[in-house]
Structure formats: C-alpha cells, structure tokens
Design a protein around this motif. Structure first.
Motif, short mmCIF file in Angstrom:
data_model
loop_
_atom_site.label_atom_id
_atom_site.label_comp_id
_atom_site.label_asym_id
_atom_site.label_seq_id
_atom_site.Cartn_x
_atom_site.Cartn_y
_atom_site.Cartn_z
N HIS A 1 32.65 1.18 10.76
CA HIS A 1 33.10 0.22 11.77
C HIS A 1 34.62 0.17 11.92
O HIS A 1 35.13 -0.20 12.97
N HIS B 1 16.10 0.00 7.20
CA HIS B 1 17.23 -0.64 7.87
C HIS B 1 17.38 -0.13 9.31
O HIS B 1 17.00 1.00 9.63
N SER C 1 25.90 -10.32 7.38
CA SER C 1 26.62 -10.48 8.65
C SER C 1 25.87 -11.45 9.56
O SER C 1 26.45 -12.04 10.46
N SER D 1 25.10 -9.49 13.84
CA SER D 1 24.52 -8.55 12.87
C SER D 1 23.72 -7.49 13.64
O SER D 1 23.49 -7.63 14.85
N PHE E 1 22.93 -0.75 -2.22
CA PHE E 1 23.02 -2.20 -2.45
C PHE E 1 21.77 -2.91 -1.91
O PHE E 1 21.39 -3.97 -2.43
N MET E 2 21.15 -2.35 -0.88
CA MET E 2 19.94 -2.97 -0.32
C MET E 2 18.79 -2.84 -1.32
O MET E 2 18.00 -3.78 -1.52
N HIS F 1 29.46 -5.25 15.97
CA HIS F 1 29.14 -5.77 14.63
C HIS F 1 30.41 -6.40 14.03
O HIS F 1 31.51 -5.85 14.21
N TYR G 1 19.71 1.12 10.83
CA TYR G 1 20.52 2.34 11.02
C TYR G 1 19.76 3.61 10.67
O TYR G 1 20.34 4.71 10.72
N ASP H 1 17.74 -6.12 9.61
CA ASP H 1 19.10 -6.13 9.07
C ASP H 1 19.01 -6.45 7.58
O ASP H 1 17.91 -6.64 7.04
N SER H 2 20.16 -6.56 6.92
CA SER H 2 20.15 -6.78 5.47
C SER H 2 19.42 -8.08 5.12
O SER H 2 18.70 -8.15 4.12
#
Ligand code: 13P
Ligand code: SF4
Length: 332
Positions: free
Chosen positions: A206, A55, A161, A245, A95-96, A229, A57, A72-73
């Motif tokens: 966030h 990811h 997102s 996103s 969750f990913m 975001h 991040y 991204d996701s």
C-alpha cells in the motif's frame, strides 16, 4: 506425494459451475490446470474435517474454488473462533494463521507456505513493545493484528483495519500507543482526535500508491470512484471517495454499484469482486502482495496431504495474546 493430477471429463463436469462464474477473470485454457487441484482439495478437506479460511487477497481460483470462508482479517478471526472443524488451513499470511492458533490452541492450524510473511509484522518485536511501555507507562497499547503473537502478547487490545477507529474510541482515553502501521495510525488519529504514539511500520504494497496516481485515474477514467485501504499513505486517503478494510471496500461496491471503480489495494481483490459484480468496470492497478501470492492450489493440497506447515504458538504467549484478540472481538 501428490499423484499426477489429470483434467478428466469428470473433473471438468464437477468444476463447470465454478468455472462459469470465473469465466471473465480466468482464461478457459488455464482451467485445466486449476480444476484437478480444486476437485482434490475439496474432496480431501471434507474427509479431514478441515476448513479453508481464505483472505480477500487470494487469487480467484482459490477464493472462489476452495474457500469455506472468505473475508478480511477480522472476519477470518471470527470464523476461526467459531469453527468446529479439526483443522484450519489458513490461506493468507503467517500472522493470520497465528491469530487462528491463538484463538483455537487445541486445533491444528496449517499454512501452505511458512514464508508468507508481512512487512508490517516484520517491523516490530515483542521487545520493542516492552521498551515503548517503559517509556510511556500506563498508556494503553493497541496493536494491529498484522503482528506476531509475541507483539500481541504485549498488547492490551488488538484491532484490524475494519475496527481500528471503534477500538481506539472504545478505550475512552486521550492517548494510545498504536502499533505498528504508521499510516493506519495517522488515519485513526484523524478520525478519532485521540493522540496516537506511532511506530514506523508500513505495508510494502500500500505504501507504493500516491495521491498523484489517484488524480491521474480521475483524469483518465471519467466518473471513476476511488476506494482505498487505510494502510495507504495520507495523500492517497485524502483523494479517496471511501476508505475501508478489504471487506469494507467489497461492501461499498455492493452497496453503491458504481459504473467504474478503482480499488487502491492488493490487486487480486478486484478480480475476486469483479466475479460478483460483472456490471461494474474495475480499473486494476497491479500491486501484488508477494507474501499472499505464496499460497497456491498445489501447496494448499500439499498442506492437507502432509498436514504441514503446522503453526505453533508457545502456550504462555498464546494465552496473553488471546486476551488482546478476544478484547478486540468483544468490542467489534
Ligand atoms: P484487511 O483486514 O482489511 O483484510 O487487511 C489485511 C491486510 O493485510 C491488508 O493489507
Ligand atoms: Fe502485509 Fe501488506 Fe501483504 Fe497485507 S498486503 S499481508 S499488510 S505486506
């Protein structure tokens, strides 16, 4: 299990090209710590026919050192759906990894740290969604992918997102249950005009940003571009020059090449993007996601060596969740 790793001249030579690109975000003195892991992970993943889905991040030594795919996701879900590797190592949050397992039930999906959670995913359960459906019968349920497999299984369609606005619009209805991110929901409602029944979930990273902070950046840094975001609170999004996103934000920097920019999101992302656009000045407020930061080079190597931690989703739940994720992939 990992044998003692040493920064040998051979490893220094092998990893030199990676380090050259990371020079202005990782001090040279740290490279001797990362490089042996990078060399060991890249060797082992080839031998095991494993791919690393990373990811945006994740820290730069992971993002630029060992990733097969970054994104991204939405992008990572697409990559999971398409890969012919035997093993997926998810360098992101739980969750990913579950989304990858939902899409690839026959593959081995590993996450280097099982505790890599998410405040949004923790905010809602499948039982909560069942209660909402009883209360609002017939109203479609759109669920952000930052949720557990149980929650996805109760949903009509997922979104990320990057596609939430398109997904809600694609339903062609005037009322939707949108879960669980309250701020993303408010943003989508404003963009679409659709009435959204919202939950109270927020992202712990966030939600810390404020509109006042953004106004302060504009005062202190002349000409700064502010991109945010959509998990941020509404007063932050109102102040932003662009909302998107993580991939949307990276693309925006690539397209606009601002002289100076601040990315209102998790702070490793600025380091990762700065590597690609050294001419852009990044102002970096540091809001770290503690869950994303649980993934490290040593635990990625351990995940490969020991095939842990394997992510499981009950087959019936997985099949129902897959319908919602595939419905999303079919739209956008
Ligand atoms: P993206 O899908 O935009 O990468 O967002 C995932 C996430 O967890 C943001 O906090
Ligand atoms: Fe969850 Fe927020 Fe971390 Fe993303 S940044 S994984 S939404 S807690």
């Amino acid at each position: 299990m990992t044998a003692q790793l040493h920064y040998t001249p051979e490893i220094a030579r092998q990893t030199r090209p990676i380090y050259e690109s990371l020079r202005h975000v990782i001090p040279e003195v740290e490279w001797g710590v990362h490089a042996p892991y990078i060399a060991a992970i890249n060797k082992l993943k080839r031998e095991m026919n494993a791919v690393l889905l990373v990811h945006n991040y994740q820290t730069p030594e992971i993002f630029h050192g060992v990733a097969d795919y970054t994104g991204d996701s939405l992008g990572l879900a697409r990559q999971a759906a398409e890969t012919d590797a035997d093993i997926i190592v998810q360098c992101g949050v739980h969750f990913m990894a579950e989304t990858s397992k939902i899409l690839c039930p026959d593959k081995t999906v590993l996450i280097p740290d099982l505790e890599a959670g998410c405040s949004l995913a923790a905010s809602i359960t499948g039982a909560d969604v069942r209660l909402l459906k009883e209360r609002f019968p017939g109203v479609p349920v759109v669920t952000y992918v930052n949720t557990s497999a149980d929650v996805k299984a109760e949903s009509d369609i997922c979104c990320t997102s990057g596609n939430a606005v398109r997904i809600v619009e694609s339903l062609g209805v005037d009322r939707v249950i949108f879960l669980p991110d309250n701020y993303l929901g408010r943003y989508v409602a404003a963009q679409t005009g659709v009435e959204l029944i919202l939950w109270h979930g927020t992202c712990e990273v966030h939600e810390r940003f404020t509109g006042a902070e953004l106004r302060d950046y504009r005062k202190r840094w002349e000409g700064i571009q502010v991109i945010a975001h959509p998990e941020c609170p509404p007063d932050v999004l109102e102040e932003a020059d662009f909302v998107g996103s993580t991939k949307g934000m990276i693309d925006w920097v690539g397209d606009h090449r601002p002289n100076r920019v601040v990315m209102i999101t998790e702070c490793s992302m600025s380091d990762n993007v700065a590597v690609e656009f050294p001419e852009v000045e990044f102002i970096r407020p540091c809001n770290l996601c503690p869950h994303m930061k649980r993934i490290t080079l040593p635990n990625i190597l351990r995940a490969l060596e020991t095939r842990t931690h394997e992510v499981h989703v009950a087959p019936e739940t997985g099949a129902r969740a897959r319908r919602a994720v595939e419905a999303m992939l079919a739209v956008a």
